[in-house]
Design an enzyme around this catalytic site. Structure first.
Site, PDB file in Angstrom:
ATOM      1  CE1 TYR A  34      82.127 137.429 104.024  1.00  0.00           C
ATOM      2  CE2 TYR A  34      80.001 136.885 103.073  1.00  0.00           C
ATOM      3  CZ  TYR A  34      81.374 136.845 103.018  1.00  0.00           C
ATOM      4  OH  TYR A  34      82.007 136.213 101.985  1.00  0.00           O
ATOM      5  CE  LYS A 148      80.277 133.621 104.517  1.00  0.00           C
ATOM      6  NZ  LYS A 148      80.911 133.462 103.207  1.00  0.00           N
ATOM      7  CD  GLU A 180      88.615 129.410  99.944  1.00  0.00           C
ATOM      8  OE1 GLU A 180      87.580 128.837 100.314  1.00  0.00           O
ATOM      9  OE2 GLU A 180      89.144 130.335 100.584  1.00  0.00           O
ATOM     10  CG  LEU A 204      84.771 130.284 104.427  1.00  0.00           C
ATOM     11  CD1 LEU A 204      85.067 131.073 105.689  1.00  0.00           C
ATOM     12  CD2 LEU A 204      83.673 130.956 103.633  1.00  0.00           C
TER      13      LEU A 204
HETATM   14  N1  PMP Z   1      85.108 129.824 100.039  1.00  0.00           N
HETATM   15  C1  PMP Z   1      84.936 131.153  99.906  1.00  0.00           C
HETATM   16  C2  PMP Z   1      86.128 132.032  99.799  1.00  0.00           C
HETATM   17  C3  PMP Z   1      83.632 131.698  99.889  1.00  0.00           C
HETATM   18  O1  PMP Z   1      83.450 133.033  99.777  1.00  0.00           O
HETATM   19  C4  PMP Z   1      82.513 130.818  99.967  1.00  0.00           C
HETATM   20  C5  PMP Z   1      81.102 131.352  99.870  1.00  0.00           C
HETATM   21  N2  PMP Z   1      80.802 132.214 100.909  1.00  0.00           N
HETATM   22  C6  PMP Z   1      82.753 129.446 100.103  1.00  0.00           C
HETATM   23  C7  PMP Z   1      84.062 128.987 100.142  1.00  0.00           C
HETATM   24  C8  PMP Z   1      81.604 128.485 100.243  1.00  0.00           C
HETATM   25  O2  PMP Z   1      80.969 128.649 101.471  1.00  0.00           O
HETATM   26  P1  PMP Z   1      79.420 128.280 101.675  1.00  0.00           P
HETATM   27  O3  PMP Z   1      79.253 126.855 101.247  1.00  0.00           O
HETATM   28  O4  PMP Z   1      79.170 128.459 103.126  1.00  0.00           O
HETATM   29  O5  PMP Z   1      78.650 129.244 100.819  1.00  0.00           O
END
Ligand code: PMP
Length: 282
Positions: A34, A148, A180, A204
């Site tokens: 996603y 993702k 994270e 991610l």
């Molecule tokens: N890490 C994880 C596990 C996440 O779910 C997200 C948010 N989707 C992020 C980092 C941050 O990603 P983004 O800056 O693209 O929202």
């Protein structure tokens, strides 16, 4: 917003009419990926980077990309046009599709594509100005965190762990190193210099990762992508979290103890301001 228009398998339809099979592999196995793209004043923020990540996620789990780049751009624009709220976010999900239940990839299967635009509630003024709390936990997720994936049970449990402790986020460690948070990337600041974990399979790569890197450069803040120890996180002057829906927030308590002086610091303020300028400049 009672019955928004959504995208399902090639058409825009009312949410109430959007139905998928119980044999969809997204439902049975979490076999899908996603994206979430924030849209300000009708303009998507870093859409190209989101589409790059979407393509990478599809390739990683070997789903043939159902759309061309131009088709994805057009779909994001059409979904965005269904939501009058400013800002809003556009969510899209691709699963491997519908087939009799078996673990291996079925042959000749058509991916399911779903999309919806929803109002984006940004963090309250209080959260921006006062900062937020976080708790910590061992990272027990799988080792393909760079994908993702819609298989988010590990993240869901850590988000609930934070909610149970009445804080914003759970910051995770694997083998003594920062990874994270449940749905955010984490940034550590000491003596004015910022560090974040390497963009590898353990995290991610948020679209805000690259964004913050360029904002840091713009603001003259030293940034290093490197292994960050749990001790450094606990001894930080400032801790930040970033995500599409949170933008950038200062973490001011960690496991109930103040981070630095317990207030959002100068690096947070500089990067938050840079983020707001980038939105205005869209
Ligand atoms: N890490 C994880 C596990 C996440 O779910 C997200 C948010 N989707 C992020 C980092 C941050 O990603 P983004 O800056 O693209 O929202």
């Amino acid at each position: 917003m009672n019955n928004p228009t959504v995208w399902l398998n090639g058409e825009l339809i009312a949410l109430a009419d959007a139905k998928i099979s119980v044999l969809d592999r997204g439902f049975l196995f979490g076999d899908g990926i996603y994206e979430v793209v924030p849209v300000y004043h009708g303009k998507p923020f870093r859409l190209a980077q989101h589409l790059d990540r979407l393509e990478r996620s599809l390739a990683e789990i070997r789903i043939a990309n159902p759309y061309t780049r131009a088709e994805w751009e057009a779909l994001f624009a059409r979904l965005s046009a269904t939501c009058a709220a400013d800002p809003h976010s556009v969510y899209v999900q691709v699963t491997r599709g519908v087939a009799p239940r078996q673990h291996t990839f079925p042959k000749d299967i058509t991916p399911t594509v779903f999309g919806i635009a929803t109002p984006l509630t940004l963090p309250s003024r209080e959260k921006v100005e006062q900062g937020v709390g976080a708790v910590t936990h061992e990272d027990r997720r799988w080792l393909n965190c760079h994908i993702k994936s819609t298989s988010l049970l590990g993240n869901v449990l850590m988000a609930q762990y934070a909610a149970d402790h009445e804080v914003q986020e759970t910051i995770q460690f694997r083998d003594g190193l920062l990874t994270e948070a449940s749905s955010s990337n984490v940034w550590v600041i000491k003596h004015g210099a910022m560090a974040a974990p390497q963009r590898d399979n353990r995290i991610l790569e948020g679209i805000r990762y690259g964004a913050l890197e360029s904002f840091a450069q713009e603001c003259g803040i030293a940034f290093e992508e490197r292994a960050v120890s749990e001790a450094e996180v606990r001894d930080a002057d400032e801790l930040l979290i970033t995500s599409a829906t949170k933008e950038v927030l200062a973490v001011v308590t960690l496991d109930g103890k103040p981070v630095g002086d317990g207030k959002p610091g100068p690096v947070f303020r500089a990067l938050y301001a840079a983020y707001q300028r980038a939105k205005e400049a869209l």
